[in-house]
Every structure is written in C-alpha cells, then in structure tokens.
Motif scaffolding. Structure first.
Motif, PDB file in Angstrom:
ATOM      1  N   ILE A 134       0.730  -1.244   0.132  1.00  0.00           N
ATOM      2  CA  ILE A 134      -0.032   0.130   0.125  1.00  0.00           C
ATOM      3  C   ILE A 134       0.536   1.096   0.101  1.00  0.00           C
ATOM      4  CG2 ILE A 134      -2.322  -1.294   1.288  1.00  0.00           C
ATOM      5  CD1 ILE A 134      -1.085   0.440   3.564  1.00  0.00           C
ATOM      6  N   GLU A 135       0.183   1.919  -0.415  1.00  0.00           N
ATOM      7  CA  GLU A 135       1.191   3.630  -0.455  1.00  0.00           C
ATOM      8  C   GLU A 135       1.521   3.859   0.996  1.00  0.00           C
ATOM      9  OE1 GLU A 135       2.573   4.387  -2.866  1.00  0.00           O
ATOM     10  OE2 GLU A 135       2.167   2.677  -3.795  1.00  0.00           O
ATOM     11  N   PRO A 136       2.523   4.680   0.979  1.00  0.00           N
ATOM     12  CA  PRO A 136       2.770   5.491   2.678  1.00  0.00           C
ATOM     13  C   PRO A 136       1.567   6.735   2.907  1.00  0.00           C
ATOM     14  CG  PRO A 136       4.663   5.586   0.951  1.00  0.00           C
ATOM     15  CD  PRO A 136       3.288   5.161  -0.019  1.00  0.00           C
ATOM     16  N   ALA A 137       0.724   7.353   2.151  1.00  0.00           N
ATOM     17  CA  ALA A 137      -0.715   7.924   2.521  1.00  0.00           C
ATOM     18  C   ALA A 137      -1.700   7.147   3.029  1.00  0.00           C
ATOM     19  CB  ALA A 137      -1.288   8.994   0.745  1.00  0.00           C
ATOM     20  N   GLU A 138      -1.594   6.087   2.131  1.00  0.00           N
ATOM     21  CA  GLU A 138      -2.914   5.188   3.382  1.00  0.00           C
ATOM     22  C   GLU A 138      -2.711   4.534   4.146  1.00  0.00           C
ATOM     23  OE1 GLU A 138      -4.234   2.148   0.384  1.00  0.00           O
ATOM     24  OE2 GLU A 138      -3.140   3.415  -1.503  1.00  0.00           O
ATOM     25  N   MET A 139      -1.961   4.532   5.113  1.00  0.00           N
ATOM     26  CA  MET A 139      -0.232   3.920   6.287  1.00  0.00           C
ATOM     27  C   MET A 139      -0.768   4.430   7.510  1.00  0.00           C
ATOM     28  SD  MET A 139       2.911   2.874   4.739  1.00  0.00           S
ATOM     29  CE  MET A 139       3.666   1.983   3.236  1.00  0.00           C
ATOM     30  N   PRO A 140      -0.654   4.291   8.708  1.00  0.00           N
ATOM     31  CA  PRO A 140      -0.958   4.961  10.032  1.00  0.00           C
ATOM     32  C   PRO A 140       0.224   5.003  10.321  1.00  0.00           C
ATOM     33  CG  PRO A 140      -1.105   2.296   9.614  1.00  0.00           C
ATOM     34  CD  PRO A 140      -0.634   2.196   8.477  1.00  0.00           C
ATOM     35  N   GLU A 141      -0.427   6.047  10.793  1.00  0.00           N
ATOM     36  CA  GLU A 141       1.045   7.299  11.626  1.00  0.00           C
ATOM     37  C   GLU A 141       2.450   6.960  11.408  1.00  0.00           C
ATOM     38  OE1 GLU A 141       0.637  10.229  14.333  1.00  0.00           O
ATOM     39  OE2 GLU A 141      -1.121  11.138  13.019  1.00  0.00           O
ATOM     40  N   LEU A 142       2.260   5.519  12.784  1.00  0.00           N
ATOM     41  CA  LEU A 142       3.156   5.048  12.915  1.00  0.00           C
ATOM     42  C   LEU A 142       4.283   4.463  11.826  1.00  0.00           C
ATOM     43  CD1 LEU A 142       5.032   3.749  14.956  1.00  0.00           C
ATOM     44  CD2 LEU A 142       3.451   1.306  15.118  1.00  0.00           C
ATOM     45  N   GLU A 143       3.719   3.490  10.994  1.00  0.00           N
ATOM     46  CA  GLU A 143       4.843   3.721   9.585  1.00  0.00           C
ATOM     47  C   GLU A 143       4.832   4.248   9.176  1.00  0.00           C
ATOM     48  OE1 GLU A 143       2.872  -0.145  10.769  1.00  0.00           O
ATOM     49  OE2 GLU A 143       1.980   1.356  10.261  1.00  0.00           O
TER      50      GLU A 143
END
Length: 971
Positions: A724-733
């Motif tokens: 998945i793309e960074p924009a869709e990631m939780p803050e921790l990731e």
C-alpha cells in the motif's frame, strides 16, 4: 448449560500469521562463507558490476602490500576498509573499481633468498645476478598467490584475476620510464652525502624504511685543545657525542653564536677522574655543572674564570684529540675547523658539537653551504660498517657486527682517547635510535655516492600549474587538491615534505628495477654531459623491458645492446644500482591508473587508503614521484588508519604472545565478525582487538541477525498485491518511513566520507532500538493476529522497504550475512545483493512535524513501560497485556498526541486510560519526563485465546474465547 453442550476453546495457533523462515539463528559463518565466495566467483560478480553502463567511475588505488608472508591483523584491517569503500560507492551508483596489487621488489625478498644461501653455505655474490633475480621473482610470486587467497577469504572484492605486480614486465618498463623522466628533466643527479645506511644489509635506506627503537649507546665527553697564542690557548673545548666511532672522521667543532660560554678551571680532583688540577675547559654556562659532574668533579673542585665571547671563539682553531698520536701517520694532525652553527643546542651536551660531515646531515649541509665539502668529507667507513682497512689505528674495526650487534669500533676509539688523554668522561644513554625495519639492526649515517632527485630544482617540464619544483607542487597539492581523512593527515605529510631533503633514489642491491642510465667516463657529476640523456636510448631500453623485463639490464652485453648505433658504448659506464622500492610503488599510478583499461581517464585515483605510517611511505613517495612526472598529486582523497593493538592497548608482538591472526578469527567466528569489528572501531585512531572485544562484536552481530530474521519471517509470501502507498499508512508506519529518509542521508554521507563506524552505529541503533525494541515489538500483534487489514498490509509494506534498505546499507560491511539474508528471500540462481544498489529514498517520506510528535509519544511510552517493568519485577503481573494503566499527562500537546494514536497498542497493554488529571502521589514517574505519571491497574476482562489481550468482550463472539478483532480475522 448442560455438561454435554460444553465445548473446548479451539487451538487458534494455526490461525495466526506467525513468522515463517528457514533463516537460521546460528550463522555458521566459518563453514558457509566459502560457499558464497565460490558462488560469487561463478557468477563473476565483479565483472557484472563493471558491465553496468552510464555510471561515474570511482577508483580506490591499492597501496601494494609486500609479497613476503602471511597476512597479519593490520593487513585485514586495511583491506577490509578498502573493500567497504569500494562496495559502498558501488552500491551508491558508482562504477567502483578495485585492482589489487603487490610490491614485489626490494630488500625483504632479497634478504630471504640470501638467508637461504647462507643456510646452505653459499655466497650470493658467486651466483649469476639474473639467476638470483629469478629466485626473488619466484619467491614473490608464491606469496602473491597465498596472500590473494587470504584476502579473498575476507570477502574483499576486486579484479583478483588481473592484479598489478611491480615485477610484471610492463610495470618494470613503466618504472624505468618514470625514472627516465627525472633523468631527462635534470632533476636526477649523483651526489655524495650522508644517507641512512644499513651495514647489515649494505644498502642505503629511505626514512620510510627506518623505525625507531630504544638503544643503549656509549657516550663520551672529548677534549679538543685550543691552538694558537691567545690566552685561551691550551684550554680545551669539550664536545659530547653518542657515536664515539665518528671521532676519527671529525673535521671540526661548532658552537652557538648566541649562547653564554665561560672558561672553567679544575681546582681539585678525586682519584678516579680523568681531569687534572689546572685543566681549563670552555663550556656553555648552562651545561658546565653537568659536564663537571660527569667528570666526577664535586662542588668546590672547579671554578669559572671568565666569560668567553663568541667573538673570541670565532678566532680559534682546535687540535684533534688524536693529533700527533703514535701510529696515526698524520691522519689527525691538521687543525680542526671551528665555527658557529645554527643546529647547536645548550639543552644537553656541552654547548659544542663535533662535526663529522660524512656522518651527519646538519654538518654536511653546513660545510656544503660554506663551499668546504672537498676539505671535510671522509670515506672512513666501508659498506659493511667497518673502518677502511688502511685507517690508522682503527682499520677493520666494526661499528656493527654482521648480526647487527655492537662491534669493536666504539671501544677501540674510546680506549685510544683514554690512552692519549683526550677523554674527560664517558657513560651510557638509552635513547630512540634508527633501525632498519627489515633486519631490525641499527643504521648509521654514512657518506656515500648516491643518486638523488632534486626536489627544489625547477623541473622544467611545462607542468607548472601547481609549482615549478617537486616540493612546491607537492605542498600545493596537499592544500588544494587533496581531501584528508582524518584531517590531521594533511599536517603530517605537509610538515614532512616541507622539511625533507632530496630524495635518495638508489640502492646497492640486486632485486629491483635498475637506474636505467649511463655516465660518461672521465666526467664529473657536475659536468653537463655526465649523464647520457638520449631519447632513442631510452626507447630502446623501455621496449626491451616491456618484452623481457628488467633482467635485460643485467644480461651480458647489455650496455652494447642499448647504446650501439646511437652512441659509442665504450664512452660510457652502465649504472647498476637499483631504484628505491618506494619509487616502484610511487610509480604505480602510471602503470595502473594511467595504462590499464580499468584505470582512470586522467590517471588520478579517487582514494588512496593506507595506515598512518604511509605518510612517510607510500603517500609520500607517490606524491614526490607524481609531482616530478605529472605535476600534481596522483590522488584526490587520502584516508588513513591507525595501528592495531591488543585489548590492553599494547603493541602486538610474537614475544609477548599477544598477536591476533586474521586466519584464527575467521576460523572461529567467520570473516563477517572480523569485518564488523572493523566497522565498529574508529579506524582513524589506533584500534584494539582481542577475545573479549570479539565476543562483544559477535553479540552485536547476533542482535542484528535477529532483526533480519524477524523481517524475513514476517515477509513470507509478501507480494506486490500486498503493498500500500505511504498516504494510506498509519502514523506509526509513516514515522518509520521518516526515520528511513533521515537514516538514508546519514548512511550515504557516512559512506561518502569513509565513516564506517558512523554508518554502522546509526544503522545498528535504528535496527535494535527503533525497530526490534519498538516498532517490531508494537507491530507483532498486528502482524500475527490481524487478518488482511490495512494496518497489517502497511506494516508488511514497511518491512519490505526496510528489508531492501538494511540489506544494501549493511552489505558493504557484512558481505556474507547480507548475501545470506538476500538469498533467503530472493533465491534465484543469478541473485545477489551485491548486484543491486541502495534504493533511492523519496524526499516525501521526510516529515519533521510527525517525527516531533512521535518523539513525544515515545517519551511518554518510556514512562509507561518502565512502570510496568516494576510490576513485572515484583511478580504482580507476568506480561504487560495484564495491565490497563492510567496515564496522567500534564502537557496538553502531549496528551492530544497520545489520544490521536492507539497508545494502548504502543504500550502493549490490553487497555489504557489517558487523563489530564494531576498525578496522584502513588503514580510512577521518571525524572527525565516531567508531567507524566502512571498508576498501575490490572486489565479487566478475559484473556483472548488468540491474541492474549485481556478484554471485556472476549467470549461474546461467534468464535469462542476470542476478542472482536480476532473474531473478525477468523471469519
């Protein structure tokens, strides 16, 4: 509920996404590393890297080790640093070339062959020189093969199939050609001056071939009688020397023009003193008391009569203490010169210095500048360190024995001085004294005809961008063209070249490249036509060397072969001295960087990297040689490492039994552990190594291996569809991605600046603290227990990103282990981590505001985890999931940050309450994190049989014994 309807909770272990990998915990490096070496050779990794197009060349030029023995720990350190430089630059997108080389000529190899002869009772001089040279060549070739395999075992990459050897025919041709440039530009000259001479090896030595060790020397205070009719006549000027054997070669005495001198008279003597009542001595006032004490005169036994001015001294002449001696044949009867000199000191000695210009450079230069060399130069010492046979009284006496021990010359001179009344005192002193680094025997200064390169004479070759002389070009290069790591290297080499004398190029040996020149019979060294300077002759010599090697110089009829048809061979003498081996290695830039296809376009290396001793060795000679032939330094960067000591900081020696042999480390731990030791140490200073240090290195390796193993296990079956793309990631990731962006900059700058310790510490801290102890610990729950959730997919995407960066960042250091990690995930027949580059890291990953927020979150988390550790230690709980703490946070910004994330997941608790209520007295606090207090509470509910969290909803879902999250994952 009826008993027959009771069902057991299922075993949910098989439903978890537990790590799956065959990557072993135990590395087994000693056994497995050779398998990877074989694989790399079969894949031709080095060749494949060279085939990559469009990359900027980067060349580390190898300072040639000497081909005469097994590797020691210094070799391993040196070659490993070089390998890290080459590999890291390759993986940062360069075409990083490394051509290993060997120094094959010179005295150490010749010495080994001579030892073999001596053991058999053979005379080296009775053996044909070409046959002798062939034995030297064979000896060097054998050790090249041995050392090559030892270097390869350390994981060092390079063009091992085509190394450079200074004894290759082309190399010998180019070395001769480079020498001829000095010949043709007029910087070569023959001179007679004191040089450091090894009586044991019977050859001149360069400063780089000398090491200093403590030596016990005899010291003497000698009386020179004042001649003439002044009121000082009959008094004695007293000198002090630590080389009694130089007294027969004395030609004068010098004094300090600005010192205070006095005339002293002996008024009483003890029985054992060589002084007599009424003796008068001229001494520097600062040294008088010490001299009288050395003469065993006590207070009250001498008195100062008056001042002696430098004006008075300038009008005196002195008698040699052996003047008129019986059997002296007039050798010392002429008056001695007496003058002022700038090198006199009154910090020790007597304030006067005896001058034997044939055995001291200061004295030589004094009389050279005065135009008096012809009057003061002696040839009293033969090449073997004995006095010439016809020297009165001392002929045949040896300064040193053939085994390097003290000879009988000093004693003979002292005994004769005592006999004639020329000695005032004697003693012994322990001082630092030059020794040959090969025979380990003391050396002497000895005047002998040698060939020199003039470093202050205009070269006249038209390459004057950086200066007209070798010294000017070198000093300009040091400051304007070269970057020094560490920066202290600049000062060291600059001061050496700033003050060095002309370069002694000649050696009186047999194994090496000869000084390919001819001198005109009957001509003097100062005559314009003394040296034959003929381009046609030079071409004939070099073309012959290219085809047959330098042995052709020693073949019968060589002079006629090279000169006939161009000049009359009978008019010239052939020179048979060989070149200083530092000229050989200093010339390597020409036949490696300039001449090879895998060299450099401009003949300049990006990096020279050696030990700090090479400021007086290879860095130095390469600088002088190149400044004489190409007008500038042959390198852009100079990197230096220190010496390797044992664990206690002692120098390693076989006698102390504290040596560490690379082969033993490789057999016990594997080469990667040795390489990791190199990466963890500050190589720019002296390093320490030993069993306890290596255990610590192995522990660091184990922790790093665990990090890589966790990633491998968690990435099992990961595909692009999972990404998945960074924009869709939780803050921790996204915080991890920020850390990667930050670290990528650190790694690249560190590798570019040759800071391997900085690179490894940054990556290791990230892997063990940020990842293993935090991110992995937090995300284990999602990775193991989540279904196909965005959170789990984000975590696995980040793990994939981490994998590619950690393996490539660490591959230049842990060459075997990162290959093992890579092949565990990408096992293809053509696969290798060493064929890929470090991935580019998007700038968009950097998020400083997010990083600042997560710094606060982790700060608060540390207080919670510390509070839970107290409860675990006290046996109140067995695991953090049994807790549901109340966290009191005073700072509103921090509280908002904690509430915006799943802080209970971050703290690995089953529940957690955040509040801005003031912390009660019983709350756990940490001094470094004010405003955060933790009150322990146990979690309320039932333990989930799948994720082990204690939650109120466990048992209320379709799947028995699980929480809502796990029920969804099972559905």
């Amino acid at each position: 509920m009826c008993a027959d309807t009771i069902t057991e909770t299922p075993d949910y272990k098989s439903t978890l996404n537990l790590p799956r990998t065959d990557f072993p915990m135990r590395a087994g490096l000693p056994k497995r590393e050779p398998e990877w070496l074989k694989r790399w050779e079969e894949l031709d990794i080095y060749g494949r890297l060279r085939a990559k197009q469009g990359r900027t060349p980067f060349t580390l030029h190898d300072g040639p080790p000497y081909a005469n023995g097994n590797l020691h720990i210094g070799h391993a350190l040196n070659k490993t640093i070089k390998d890290m430089i080459v590999r890291s630059h390759q993986m940062m997108g360069y075409d990083a070339r490394y051509i290993p080389g060997w120094d094959c000529h010179g005295l150490p190899i010749e010495w080994k062959i001579e030892e073999k002869y001596r053991a058999k009772g053979l005379d080296k001089d009775a053996v044909d020189v070409v046959e002798f040279r062939q034995e030297c060549r064979d000896f060097a070739a054998g050790w090249v093969d041995i050392q090559r395999e030892e270097f390869k075992r350390l994981g060092v990459t390079g063009n091992w199939a085509e190394p450079y050897l200074t004894m290759d025919f082309h190399a010998e041709r180019v070395i001769a050609e480079e020498f001829m440039k000095f010949l043709m530009t007029g910087t070569l000259y023959q001179g007679s001056k004191p040089v450091m001479w090894s009586p044991v090896e019977q050859t001149a030595l360069a400063e780089a071939e000398v090491e200093y060790h403590d030596k016990d020397s005899l010291t003497i205070w000698v009386k020179f009688k004042v001649l003439g009719d002044s009121d000082l006549a009959g008094a004695h000027v007293v000198i002090w020397t630590t080389t009694p054997w130089t007294i027969p070669s004395n030609k004068g005495v010098v004094y300090g023009e600005d010192f205070d001198y006095g005339l002293y008279e002996v008024t009483g003597t003890p029985e054992e003193s060589w002084a007599n009542v009424g003796d008068k001595f001229i001494l520097a006032d600062k040294r008088a008391e010490d001299v009288m004490t050395r003469a065993r005169l006590e207070d009250g036994m001498w008195t100062r009569l008056r001042d002696v001015t430098s004006g008075e001294l300038s009008g005196l002449s002195l008698a040699h203490p052996l003047a008129g001696v019986e059997g002296g044949d007039g050798e010392w009867d002429a008056p001695r010169d007496f003058r002022a000199a700038p090198f006199v000191t009154d910090e020790d000695g007597t304030g006067f210095v005896h001058c034997a210009p044939s055995h001291g450079m200061d004295e030589f230069e004094l009389y050279r500048d005065a135009g008096m060399l012809a009057e003061v130069i002696t040839y009293n010492v033969d090449p073997d360190g004995t006095f010439r046979a016809d020297l009165p009284l001392f002929g045949g006496k040896a300064i040193l024995k053939p085994n390097g021990k003290e000879g009988d010359a000093n004693k003979a001179v002292i005994d004769k001085l005592v006999e004639v009344g020329g000695l005032l005192a004697r003693g012994k002193i322990k001082h630092s004294y030059p020794h040959s680094w090969r025979s380990k025997a003391p050396v002497i200064y000895r005047n002998t005809p040698q060939w020199f390169a003039a470093i202050d004479k205009p070269v006249g070759d038209g390459q004057d961008t950086y200066g007209t002389t070798i010294r000017e070009r070198a000093l300009t290069s040091i400051d304007e063209l070269v970057k020094w790591t560490p920066k202290t290297g600049r000062n060291r080499l600059y001061s050496m070249i700033e003050s060095r004398p002309d370069w002694v190029l000649s050696r009186q040996r047999a194994w090496g490249v000869p000084l390919t020149c001819f001198v005109k019979k009957g001509a003097k060294p100062t005559d314009e036509d003394f040296l034959l300077r003929n381009k046609q002759v030079n071409r004939r010599i070099t073309s012959t060397f290219e085809a047959e090697g330098a042995d052709a110089w020693y073949e019968e009829g060589a002079k006629k072969r090279f000169l006939e048809g161009i000049v009359n061979p009978d008019d010239y003498n052939q020179v048979f001295d060989i070149l200083d081996v530092w000229f050989d290695s200093g010339s390597t830039h020409a036949f490696v960087l300039r001449d090879r296809e895998d060299g450099t376009a401009d003949g300049i290396a990006d990096v020279y990297m050696e030990g700090t001793d090479q400021h007086r060795g290879w860095f130095h000679s390469s600088m002088l040689q190149a400044c004489g032939t190409i007008g500038r330094a042959p390198y852009r960067n100079v990197v230096t490492h220190g010496f390797t000591l044992d664990e206690k900081g002692n120098k390693m020696s076989k006698s102390l039994g504290n040596t560490i042999v690379p082969e033993k480390i490789v057999q016990q731990y594997g080469a990667d552990i040795l390489r990791l030791w190199v990466a963890q140490t500050d190589y720019t200073a002296d390093q320490r190594i030993g069993p306890e240090i290596l255990k610590g290195v192995a522990d660091s390796y184990r922790r790093l291996r665990n990090t890589m193993r966790f990633m491998l296990g968690s990435l099992a079956d990961f595909t692009e569809a999972d990404r998945i793309e960074p924009a869709e990631m939780p803050e921790l990731e996204r915080w991890v991605l920020h850390r990667l962006a930050d670290l990528d900059d650190t790694v690249r700058k560190g590798y570019a600046g040759f800071d391997f310790q900085g690179v490894f510490q940054a990556v290791f801290t990230f892997a063990t603290v940020d990842l293993s102890a935090f991110y992995f610990d937090v995300r284990k729950d999602a990775l193991y227990c989540d279904g196909d959730t965005p959170r789990r997919r984000a975590a696995r995407t980040v793990l994939d990103i981490l994998f590619h960066r950690l393996t490539t960042w660490l591959a230049p250091i842990l060459v075997f282990t990162m290959e093992e990690v890579w092949l565990e995930r990408f096992p293809g027949a053509e696969s290798s981590v060493h064929l890929v580059d470090m991935p580019e890291t998007p700038a968009s990953w950097r998020d400083d505001a997010l990083a600042a927020k997560w710094a606060m979150i982790r700060q608060a988390r540390r207080v919670v985890t510390a509070a839970l550790e107290v409860q675990r230690t006290d046996k109140v709980i067995g695991a953090s999931l049994e807790a549901a703490p109340v966290v009191h946070v005073r700072d509103a910004e921090m509280l908002a940050a904690l509430k915006s994330v799943h802080f209970d997941d971050l703290c690995i608790t089953s529940a957690l309450t955040l509040t801005d209520d003031p912390s009660p007295a019983e709350a756990f606090r940490m001094p470094e994190t004010e405003g955060v207090g933790v009150v322990f509470e146990k979690a309320d509910g039932t333990k989930c049989q799948r994720c082990w969290k204690i939650l109120p909803d466990v048992g209320t879902h379709a799947h028995p014994g699980v929480c809502g999250r796990c029920d969804s994952a099972l559905t």
